[in-house]
Write a protein that holds these residues in place. Sequence first.
Motif, PDB file in Angstrom:
ATOM      1  N   HIS A   1       0.799  -1.191   0.086  1.00  0.00           N
ATOM      2  CA  HIS A   1      -0.074  -0.024  -0.092  1.00  0.00           C
ATOM      3  C   HIS A   1       0.696   1.072   0.036  1.00  0.00           C
ATOM      4  O   HIS A   1       0.434   2.335  -0.603  1.00  0.00           O
ATOM      5  N   PHE A   2       2.026   1.184   0.654  1.00  0.00           N
ATOM      6  CA  PHE A   2       2.839   2.512   0.793  1.00  0.00           C
ATOM      7  C   PHE A   2       3.537   2.479  -0.403  1.00  0.00           C
ATOM      8  O   PHE A   2       3.343   3.772  -0.978  1.00  0.00           O
ATOM      9  N   TRP A   3       3.807   1.621  -1.319  1.00  0.00           N
ATOM     10  CA  TRP A   3       4.509   1.758  -2.381  1.00  0.00           C
ATOM     11  C   TRP A   3       3.513   2.128  -3.478  1.00  0.00           C
ATOM     12  O   TRP A   3       3.764   3.158  -4.263  1.00  0.00           O
ATOM     13  N   ASN A   4       2.267   1.774  -3.563  1.00  0.00           N
ATOM     14  CA  ASN A   4       1.393   2.264  -4.280  1.00  0.00           C
ATOM     15  C   ASN A   4       1.039   3.815  -4.080  1.00  0.00           C
ATOM     16  O   ASN A   4       0.878   4.604  -4.979  1.00  0.00           O
ATOM     17  N   SER A   5       0.960   4.157  -2.820  1.00  0.00           N
ATOM     18  CA  SER A   5       0.959   5.785  -2.382  1.00  0.00           C
ATOM     19  C   SER A   5       1.934   6.448  -3.091  1.00  0.00           C
ATOM     20  O   SER A   5       1.731   7.643  -3.601  1.00  0.00           O
ATOM     21  N   VAL A   6       3.218   6.112  -2.907  1.00  0.00           N
ATOM     22  CA  VAL A   6       4.426   6.754  -3.273  1.00  0.00           C
ATOM     23  C   VAL A   6       4.265   6.886  -4.966  1.00  0.00           C
ATOM     24  O   VAL A   6       4.446   7.896  -5.373  1.00  0.00           O
ATOM     25  N   VAL A   7       3.924   5.713  -5.588  1.00  0.00           N
ATOM     26  CA  VAL A   7       3.856   5.660  -7.164  1.00  0.00           C
ATOM     27  C   VAL A   7       2.745   6.731  -7.406  1.00  0.00           C
ATOM     28  O   VAL A   7       3.218   7.486  -8.452  1.00  0.00           O
TER      29      VAL A   7
END
Length: 276
Positions: free
Chosen positions: A71-77
């Motif tokens: 989820h964190f990586w999705n938010s960053v992207v």
Amino acid sequence: MARAVTTQRKAINTLIAWIVGLLIFFPILWIFILSFHSEGDAIKSPLEVITSTWTFESYATVQERSNYFRHFWNSVVISVGSTVLGLIIAVPSAWAMAFVPGKRTKDVLMWMLSTKMLPPVGVLLPIYLICQNLGLLDTRIALVFILMMINLPIIIWMLYTYFREIPGEILEAARMDGASLREEVIYVLLPMAVPGIASTLLLNIILAWNEAFWTLTLTAAKAAPLTAFIASYSSPEGLFYAKLSAASIMAIAPILIMGWFSQKQLVRGLTFGAVK
């Protein structure tokens, strides 16, 4: 001549500032406290919550139930991608409006700003159908483009304001020295507007990071960012206060840390050109 400020006045202003700051920060502080307690303790009275045993149980449970880092990586992207894409489009647009103004420049700016006044639900159905027909539901690509378009008016408005503070004579001098349009923008305009661009970048990353309506509507599992991660702890059975608080702290911690370390740059950019 500068106006003298008494020590008593400074003390009163400082006290008022601390009170306002604590009122604004208190919800985050209380969520932080609840996140370190069990579900049973989280529903007690405030005094009992503070004095009860502190534990990492909620954080451990949240990490077991959900893949936080996905989820964190999705938010960053999604947040960085939509902001960078918006800057690529907004820089030439704001340059044209600031240095090649036309009779309708203000009308165009107001029209762009008016799109922010439309409730998102008003365009939900067509955007949902477009994503469905293109096979872009639950994809980061769809969210990057949608959030870019949503925040593009703000990006253009901010950059336009900063570019207007740059003397046009400097760009004219660059043209007289033989600079092409591309060189004028990249090597003259952008370096002079770095504070404004940085504040625009940071502010729009925060806006995209906190966007909940579109991320909850257009995602299910694969592209779900941290906003969907938080919402997963609200269910028909009720609210899991401790786990919801832990998930909220895990979601806002990265953006709080970024804001803390970049606050000087953000303030500098937001006040860029305020003092003549």
